[in-house]
Motif scaffolding. Structure first.
Motif, mmCIF file in Angstrom:
data_model
loop_
_atom_site.group_PDB
_atom_site.id
_atom_site.type_symbol
_atom_site.label_atom_id
_atom_site.label_comp_id
_atom_site.label_asym_id
_atom_site.label_seq_id
_atom_site.Cartn_x
_atom_site.Cartn_y
_atom_site.Cartn_z
ATOM 1 N N LEU A 209 1.904 -13.222 -33.022
ATOM 2 C CA LEU A 209 2.849 -12.393 -33.765
ATOM 3 C C LEU A 209 3.367 -11.394 -32.731
ATOM 4 O O LEU A 209 2.624 -10.564 -32.226
ATOM 5 C CB LEU A 209 2.161 -11.677 -34.931
ATOM 6 C CG LEU A 209 3.096 -10.961 -35.900
ATOM 7 C CD1 LEU A 209 4.014 -11.940 -36.611
ATOM 8 C CD2 LEU A 209 2.315 -10.127 -36.908
ATOM 9 N N ASP A 210 4.633 -11.526 -32.400
ATOM 10 C CA ASP A 210 5.157 -10.849 -31.214
ATOM 11 C C ASP A 210 5.675 -9.459 -31.571
ATOM 12 O O ASP A 210 6.630 -9.332 -32.336
ATOM 13 C CB ASP A 210 6.298 -11.707 -30.633
ATOM 14 C CG ASP A 210 6.666 -11.308 -29.220
ATOM 15 O OD1 ASP A 210 6.503 -10.108 -28.877
ATOM 16 O OD2 ASP A 210 7.114 -12.172 -28.457
ATOM 17 N N PRO A 211 5.086 -8.398 -31.028
ATOM 18 C CA PRO A 211 5.590 -7.052 -31.320
ATOM 19 C C PRO A 211 6.868 -6.711 -30.551
ATOM 20 O O PRO A 211 7.378 -5.602 -30.679
ATOM 21 C CB PRO A 211 4.436 -6.138 -30.896
ATOM 22 C CG PRO A 211 3.705 -6.900 -29.856
ATOM 23 C CD PRO A 211 3.902 -8.370 -30.153
ATOM 24 N N LEU A 212 7.366 -7.673 -29.794
ATOM 25 C CA LEU A 212 8.654 -7.528 -29.111
ATOM 26 C C LEU A 212 8.717 -6.324 -28.194
ATOM 27 O O LEU A 212 9.755 -5.687 -28.048
ATOM 28 C CB LEU A 212 9.787 -7.464 -30.148
ATOM 29 C CG LEU A 212 10.390 -8.842 -30.411
ATOM 30 C CD1 LEU A 212 11.033 -8.901 -31.778
ATOM 31 C CD2 LEU A 212 11.433 -9.172 -29.345
ATOM 32 N N GLU A 213 7.581 -6.027 -27.584
ATOM 33 C CA GLU A 213 7.593 -4.926 -26.623
ATOM 34 C C GLU A 213 8.230 -5.385 -25.323
ATOM 35 O O GLU A 213 8.653 -4.591 -24.508
ATOM 36 C CB GLU A 213 6.167 -4.416 -26.429
ATOM 37 C CG GLU A 213 5.634 -3.892 -27.757
ATOM 38 C CD GLU A 213 4.320 -3.167 -27.667
ATOM 39 O OE1 GLU A 213 3.570 -3.385 -26.709
ATOM 40 O OE2 GLU A 213 4.054 -2.377 -28.582
ATOM 41 N N GLY A 214 8.289 -6.681 -25.154
ATOM 42 C CA GLY A 214 8.989 -7.288 -24.034
ATOM 43 C C GLY A 214 9.051 -8.778 -24.292
ATOM 44 O O GLY A 214 8.296 -9.294 -25.116
ATOM 45 N N GLY B 274 10.660 -15.715 -18.377
ATOM 46 C CA GLY B 274 11.273 -17.023 -18.577
ATOM 47 C C GLY B 274 11.644 -17.335 -20.023
ATOM 48 O O GLY B 274 12.149 -18.408 -20.322
ATOM 49 N N HIS B 275 11.376 -16.418 -20.935
ATOM 50 C CA HIS B 275 11.705 -16.615 -22.346
ATOM 51 C C HIS B 275 13.222 -16.598 -22.505
ATOM 52 O O HIS B 275 13.895 -15.733 -21.978
ATOM 53 C CB HIS B 275 11.084 -15.477 -23.157
ATOM 54 C CG HIS B 275 11.013 -15.748 -24.632
ATOM 55 N ND1 HIS B 275 12.119 -15.707 -25.440
ATOM 56 C CD2 HIS B 275 9.965 -16.055 -25.423
ATOM 57 C CE1 HIS B 275 11.738 -15.985 -26.678
ATOM 58 N NE2 HIS B 275 10.440 -16.200 -26.702
ATOM 59 N N ASP B 276 13.773 -17.577 -23.250
ATOM 60 C CA ASP B 276 15.231 -17.583 -23.370
ATOM 61 C C ASP B 276 15.695 -17.128 -24.749
ATOM 62 O O ASP B 276 16.865 -17.246 -25.091
ATOM 63 C CB ASP B 276 15.814 -18.957 -23.005
ATOM 64 C CG ASP B 276 15.258 -20.053 -23.892
ATOM 65 O OD1 ASP B 276 14.422 -19.730 -24.771
ATOM 66 O OD2 ASP B 276 15.641 -21.219 -23.712
ATOM 67 N N GLY B 277 14.777 -16.600 -25.548
ATOM 68 C CA GLY B 277 15.172 -16.076 -26.856
ATOM 69 C C GLY B 277 15.647 -14.641 -26.761
ATOM 70 O O GLY B 277 15.795 -14.089 -25.676
ATOM 71 N N ASP B 278 15.900 -14.057 -27.906
ATOM 72 C CA ASP B 278 16.246 -12.638 -27.937
ATOM 73 C C ASP B 278 15.556 -11.997 -29.137
ATOM 74 O O ASP B 278 14.757 -12.641 -29.822
ATOM 75 C CB ASP B 278 17.774 -12.439 -27.980
ATOM 76 C CG ASP B 278 18.400 -12.935 -29.281
ATOM 77 O OD1 ASP B 278 17.675 -13.382 -30.192
ATOM 78 O OD2 ASP B 278 19.642 -12.874 -29.386
ATOM 79 N N TYR B 279 15.856 -10.729 -29.380
ATOM 80 C CA TYR B 279 15.220 -10.011 -30.476
ATOM 81 C C TYR B 279 15.311 -10.796 -31.780
ATOM 82 O O TYR B 279 14.326 -10.968 -32.503
ATOM 83 C CB TYR B 279 15.874 -8.630 -30.628
ATOM 84 C CG TYR B 279 15.379 -7.861 -31.838
ATOM 85 C CD1 TYR B 279 14.250 -7.048 -31.748
ATOM 86 C CD2 TYR B 279 16.027 -7.966 -33.063
ATOM 87 C CE1 TYR B 279 13.777 -6.360 -32.863
ATOM 88 C CE2 TYR B 279 15.565 -7.279 -34.182
ATOM 89 C CZ TYR B 279 14.444 -6.485 -34.076
ATOM 90 O OH TYR B 279 13.980 -5.817 -35.190
ATOM 91 N N LEU B 280 16.500 -11.300 -32.090
ATOM 92 C CA LEU B 280 16.714 -11.963 -33.381
ATOM 93 C C LEU B 280 15.904 -13.256 -33.478
ATOM 94 O O LEU B 280 15.268 -13.521 -34.502
ATOM 95 C CB LEU B 280 18.209 -12.253 -33.567
ATOM 96 C CG LEU B 280 19.095 -10.999 -33.668
ATOM 97 C CD1 LEU B 280 20.553 -11.354 -33.410
ATOM 98 C CD2 LEU B 280 18.944 -10.327 -35.025
ATOM 99 N N SER B 281 15.890 -14.060 -32.427
ATOM 100 C CA SER B 281 15.177 -15.339 -32.504
ATOM 101 C C SER B 281 13.666 -15.112 -32.548
ATOM 102 O O SER B 281 12.939 -15.809 -33.265
ATOM 103 C CB SER B 281 15.584 -16.261 -31.352
ATOM 104 O OG SER B 281 15.116 -15.766 -30.126
ATOM 105 N N VAL B 282 13.166 -14.133 -31.787
ATOM 106 C CA VAL B 282 11.726 -13.869 -31.816
ATOM 107 C C VAL B 282 11.315 -13.331 -33.191
ATOM 108 O O VAL B 282 10.275 -13.717 -33.742
ATOM 109 C CB VAL B 282 11.316 -12.886 -30.694
ATOM 110 C CG1 VAL B 282 9.844 -12.497 -30.818
ATOM 111 C CG2 VAL B 282 11.570 -13.494 -29.317
ATOM 112 N N MET B 283 12.144 -12.491 -33.775
ATOM 113 C CA MET B 283 11.827 -11.981 -35.123
ATOM 114 C C MET B 283 11.808 -13.127 -36.136
ATOM 115 O O MET B 283 10.980 -13.142 -37.053
ATOM 116 C CB MET B 283 12.835 -10.905 -35.539
ATOM 117 C CG MET B 283 12.588 -9.550 -34.889
ATOM 118 S SD MET B 283 11.000 -8.778 -35.366
ATOM 119 C CE MET B 283 11.489 -7.917 -36.867
ATOM 120 N N ARG B 284 12.702 -14.083 -36.000
ATOM 121 C CA ARG B 284 12.703 -15.215 -36.947
ATOM 122 C C ARG B 284 11.468 -16.094 -36.748
ATOM 123 O O ARG B 284 10.907 -16.610 -37.712
ATOM 124 C CB ARG B 284 13.999 -16.025 -36.808
ATOM 125 C CG ARG B 284 15.195 -15.262 -37.364
ATOM 126 C CD ARG B 284 16.432 -16.123 -37.610
ATOM 127 N NE ARG B 284 17.358 -15.367 -38.444
ATOM 128 C CZ ARG B 284 18.360 -14.598 -37.966
ATOM 129 N NH1 ARG B 284 18.588 -14.539 -36.664
ATOM 130 N NH2 ARG B 284 19.112 -13.911 -38.798
#
Ligand SMILES: [Zn+2]
Ligand SMILES: [Zn+2]
Length: 321
Positions: free
Chosen positions: A289-294, A298-308
């Motif tokens: 469960l990604d807290p999106l602190e970074g 090499g990750h090609d997603g963004d805030y929106l895709s990681v939240m989904r």
């Protein structure tokens, strides 16, 4: 003359120079990139917002490199130089002491503190107590033991709050670069629409679930749990680097059993070992469960895709219909 007015006059003069510098750089072709506003963003979600609001009118540098955990960021001398030369510094006061220090020393009025956009939640908000039990039964290593009056910095995990950060950032960029103010406002509106759509997906997706407790490695999810009526049990407190005590591990395991948790969550940027230990003990799985602190390197997603992805993970773990 007393010292006080002198200091204030100096500060005002510095502020005017700094403000003038932003306008001059953006309009007249000075600065590191003559065509664009140089923005230093302290960590990923702020980089995301700055890039979305600024578009091709800004050049955004992220002070926290991909794959690095941002809480305990140290700035290299070169990065301190980037902070000093940036035309706008977007940061979250109280989250990264090294950035706070660089801003205190040289930020002047070039700093935009996203913690000042809306009041922050108390550190214990979104925490976990049982009705009819003594408060604080989770033990001393949990959120309850956070400093008195401490605030939770993880505001970006509520998409509607991030939208408001975008609105204020657009105003700020518009003051610095008036010729393009309308563009910034328009992009903030577009970002708000996307974030509100995400918010609606979360609200709908988490409306009917068999469980509402999430066991997470650090209590980063207070804004998410507050917004969508979930309940977090953090293995460690607000920062991921505190080593949990054996008592705390035993308590979290008890909580996980009591709430029939099927999943113990861990993070991309922090070792999963502790989560794995608890999961083994209670017979649960682990999942990110990604807290999106970074973003991970090499990750090609963004805030929106990681939240989904987070939403899908939560719906599975909590058996949402
Ligand atoms: Zn955190
Ligand atoms: Zn409980």
């Amino acid at each position: 003359m007393t010292l006080r007015p002198t200091v204030r006059a100096l500060a005002t003069a510095t502020a005017l120079v700094a403000l003038g510098a932003v306008t001059a750089c953006a309009a007249d072709g000075t600065g590191a990139d003559p065509q664009r506003v140089d923005v230093a963003a302290a960590f990923y979600p702020l980089q995301f917002v700055a890039e979305r609001i600024g578009g091709d009118a800004v050049r955004v540098t992220n002070l926290t490199k991909p794959g690095t955990e941002p809480h305990d960021l140290e700035l290299t001398p070169r990065q301190v130089g980037e902070v000093n030369q940036a035309e706008l510094i977007v940061y979250l006061k109280g989250f990264q002491p090294a950035v706070d220090e660089a801003v205190d020393q040289n930020g002047g009025d070039r700093a935009f503190d996203v913690a000042g956009v809306q009041p922050l939640l108390a550190a214990s908000a979104g925490g976990h107590d049982h009705e009819g039990e003594e408060a604080g039964h989770e033990g001393e290593d949990a959120g309850h033991a956070e400093e008195e009056g401490a605030r939770d910095p993880h505001l970006w995990l509520d998409p509607t709050r991030l939208a408001t950060v975008g609105d204020r950032l657009a105003e700020r960029l518009g003051r610095a670069d008036p010729d393009r103010a309308a563009d910034y406002t328009a992009r903030a509106g577009a970002l708000r629409a996307e974030l509100e759509r995400l918010d609606a997906e979360f609200a709908a997706g988490l409306r009917t679930c068999q469980r509402r407790e999430i066991v997470v490695s650090h209590t980063a999810f207070g804004y998410l749990t507050e917004r969508y009526q979930l309940d977090q049990v953090g293995i460690t407190g607000l920062a991921p680097d505190n080593e949990p005590s054996p008592q705390r591990l035993a308590e979290v395991a008890r909580e996980a059993r009591e709430h029939r948790a099927t999943t113990i969550f861990f993070e991309t940027l922090v070792s999963p070992k502790v989560a794995e230990t608890i999961a083994r003990e209670v017979g649960a799985k682990t999942a990110v469960l990604d807290p999106l602190e970074g973003l991970s390197a090499g990750h090609d997603g963004d805030y929106l895709s990681v939240m989904r992805t987070n939403l899908a993970t939560l719906r599975t773990a909590l058996s949402c219909s």
